[in-house]
Design a protein around this motif. Structure first.
Motif, PDB file in Angstrom:
ATOM      1  N   UNK A   1       0.836  -1.194   0.000  1.00 42.94           N
ATOM      2  CA  UNK A   1       0.000   0.000   0.000  1.00 42.94           C
ATOM      3  C   UNK A   1       0.878   1.254   0.000  1.00 42.94           C
ATOM      4  N   UNK A   2       0.561   2.188  -0.903  1.00 47.32           N
ATOM      5  CA  UNK A   2       1.224   3.489  -0.934  1.00 47.32           C
ATOM      6  C   UNK A   2       0.449   4.420  -0.001  1.00 47.32           C
TER       7      UNK A   2
ATOM      8  N   UNK B   1      -5.811   9.309   2.275  1.00 49.68           N
ATOM      9  CA  UNK B   1      -6.731  10.334   2.748  1.00 49.68           C
ATOM     10  C   UNK B   1      -6.727  11.596   1.914  1.00 49.68           C
ATOM     11  N   UNK B   2      -6.009  11.578   0.773  1.00 53.15           N
ATOM     12  CA  UNK B   2      -5.942  12.759  -0.080  1.00 53.15           C
ATOM     13  C   UNK B   2      -6.664  12.494  -1.392  1.00 53.15           C
ATOM     14  N   UNK B   3      -6.961  13.567  -2.090  1.00 55.48           N
ATOM     15  CA  UNK B   3      -7.711  13.447  -3.343  1.00 55.48           C
ATOM     16  C   UNK B   3      -6.936  12.668  -4.391  1.00 55.48           C
ATOM     17  N   UNK B   4      -5.611  12.703  -4.291  1.00 55.48           N
ATOM     18  CA  UNK B   4      -4.778  12.027  -5.285  1.00 55.48           C
ATOM     19  C   UNK B   4      -4.741  10.506  -5.102  1.00 55.48           C
ATOM     20  N   UNK B   5      -5.223  10.024  -3.966  1.00 55.37           N
ATOM     21  CA  UNK B   5      -5.199   8.587  -3.717  1.00 55.37           C
ATOM     22  C   UNK B   5      -6.082   7.861  -4.728  1.00 55.37           C
ATOM     23  N   UNK B   6      -5.576   6.726  -5.242  1.00 51.12           N
ATOM     24  CA  UNK B   6      -6.338   5.983  -6.251  1.00 51.12           C
ATOM     25  C   UNK B   6      -6.034   4.499  -6.155  1.00 51.12           C
TER      26      UNK B   6
ATOM     27  N   UNK C   1      -2.529   2.913  -6.108  1.00 49.20           N
ATOM     28  CA  UNK C   1      -1.684   2.910  -4.913  1.00 49.20           C
ATOM     29  C   UNK C   1      -1.828   1.638  -4.077  1.00 49.20           C
ATOM     30  N   UNK C   2      -2.637   0.700  -4.532  1.00 50.68           N
ATOM     31  CA  UNK C   2      -2.758  -0.616  -3.877  1.00 50.68           C
ATOM     32  C   UNK C   2      -2.256  -1.661  -4.858  1.00 50.68           C
ATOM     33  N   UNK C   3      -1.214  -2.375  -4.469  1.00 52.38           N
ATOM     34  CA  UNK C   3      -0.487  -3.231  -5.407  1.00 52.38           C
ATOM     35  C   UNK C   3      -0.302  -4.636  -4.849  1.00 52.38           C
ATOM     36  N   UNK C   4      -0.338  -5.615  -5.738  1.00 51.33           N
ATOM     37  CA  UNK C   4      -0.017  -7.001  -5.374  1.00 51.33           C
ATOM     38  C   UNK C   4       1.169  -7.456  -6.217  1.00 51.33           C
TER      39      UNK C   4
ATOM     40  N   UNK D   1       0.721  -5.769 -10.023  1.00 51.08           N
ATOM     41  CA  UNK D   1      -0.674  -5.555 -10.432  1.00 51.08           C
ATOM     42  C   UNK D   1      -1.338  -4.621  -9.437  1.00 51.08           C
ATOM     43  N   UNK D   2      -1.911  -3.522  -9.939  1.00 49.21           N
ATOM     44  CA  UNK D   2      -2.604  -2.613  -9.029  1.00 49.21           C
ATOM     45  C   UNK D   2      -4.106  -2.860  -9.093  1.00 49.21           C
ATOM     46  N   UNK D   3      -4.843  -2.246  -8.172  1.00 49.99           N
ATOM     47  CA  UNK D   3      -6.285  -2.489  -8.089  1.00 49.99           C
ATOM     48  C   UNK D   3      -7.046  -1.882  -9.259  1.00 49.99           C
ATOM     49  N   UNK D   4      -6.363  -1.067 -10.049  1.00 48.23           N
ATOM     50  CA  UNK D   4      -6.997  -0.521 -11.256  1.00 48.23           C
ATOM     51  C   UNK D   4      -6.960  -1.537 -12.390  1.00 48.23           C
TER      52      UNK D   4
END
Length: 224
Positions: A53-54, A59-64, A67-70, A82-85
């Motif tokens: 996790x980045x 908690x900021x608007x830029x979070x997406x 920023x969550x990666x496996x 691989x990110x959650x996108x």
């Protein structure tokens, strides 16, 4: 203007963080060469696998979802980011144990050619990804447990097993007691009927014997 000022401050903070992370990356690279990991003794890909996790933008608007990666292993020298996108790319081993090269399919590869993994106490704790931002590795349930907590969890598990075994034993004894009580309270129909028949037979035989005795006595008296 307030928005622009806020953006400038955020950009300045981000740059300071990047400068700090650049220094960290250099230290990590040097540390990797002193940990006996290398070409002759490669770091296992399994040590890198997990969820990261980045938290820089938490908690900021830029979070997406980026920023969550496996990180998952593909083979001994390759793993996949691989990110959650749903965007993913490969990472390949380099001569530096903790530095992995991004694949050609990586977006923005011109600015993001490598991923550096960071180890502490023999475990990978986080990685430095795009723009050298840290992605913290989520610990497993076992890793979250301190020794005292692990001992308490084990004792609790053993206590539950003992209690369950005790309850099971008591239940079995209760069932066994019920069966014995039922057997004792149930009238033995067949045995009772047999005993009654035997008693009637004995009574008949006794009566016949008494009759024979009386007849014999009468005959004896008449003869006399």
């Amino acid at each position: 203007r307030g928005g622009n000022a806020g953006g400038a401050v955020a950009e300045q903070d981000a740059q300071l963080a990047l400068d700090k992370l650049d220094t960290m990356a250099s230290e990590v690279s040097r540390a990797g060469s002193t940990m006996d990991w290398g070409k002759e003794n490669p770091l296992p890909v399994s040590a890198l696998e997990g969820r990261y996790e980045n938290r820089v933008w938490e908690g900021k608007a830029e979070q997406s979802a980026w920023h969550s990666v496996t990180i998952s292993a593909l083979d001994a020298d390759t793993c996949r980011w691989t990110n959650e996108a749903g965007v993913s790319w490969t990472l390949r081993r380099t001569e530096e144990a903790l530095v992995w090269e991004t694949g050609a399919e990586c977006p923005g590869r011109e600015q993001h050619r490598h991923v550096t993994f960071v180890m502490q106490a023999g475990r990978v704790t986080h990685l430095l990804g795009p723009f050298h931002e840290p992605y913290h590795k989520e610990p497993t349930t076992e890793a979250r447990l301190a020794p005292a907590d692990a001992a308490a969890a084990l004792a609790n598990s053993q206590g539950q097993a003992t209690e369950e075994k005790k309850e099971q034993g008591e239940a079995e004894k209760s069932e066994e007691g019920k069966e014995i009580k039922a057997e004792r309270s149930a009238p033995p129909q067949e045995e009772h009927g047999g005993a009654q028949a035997q008693r009637r037979k004995t009574e008949t035989e006794t009566a016949e014997t008494a009759t024979e005795t009386a007849e014999t006595a009468t005959e004896t008296a008449e003869t006399a």
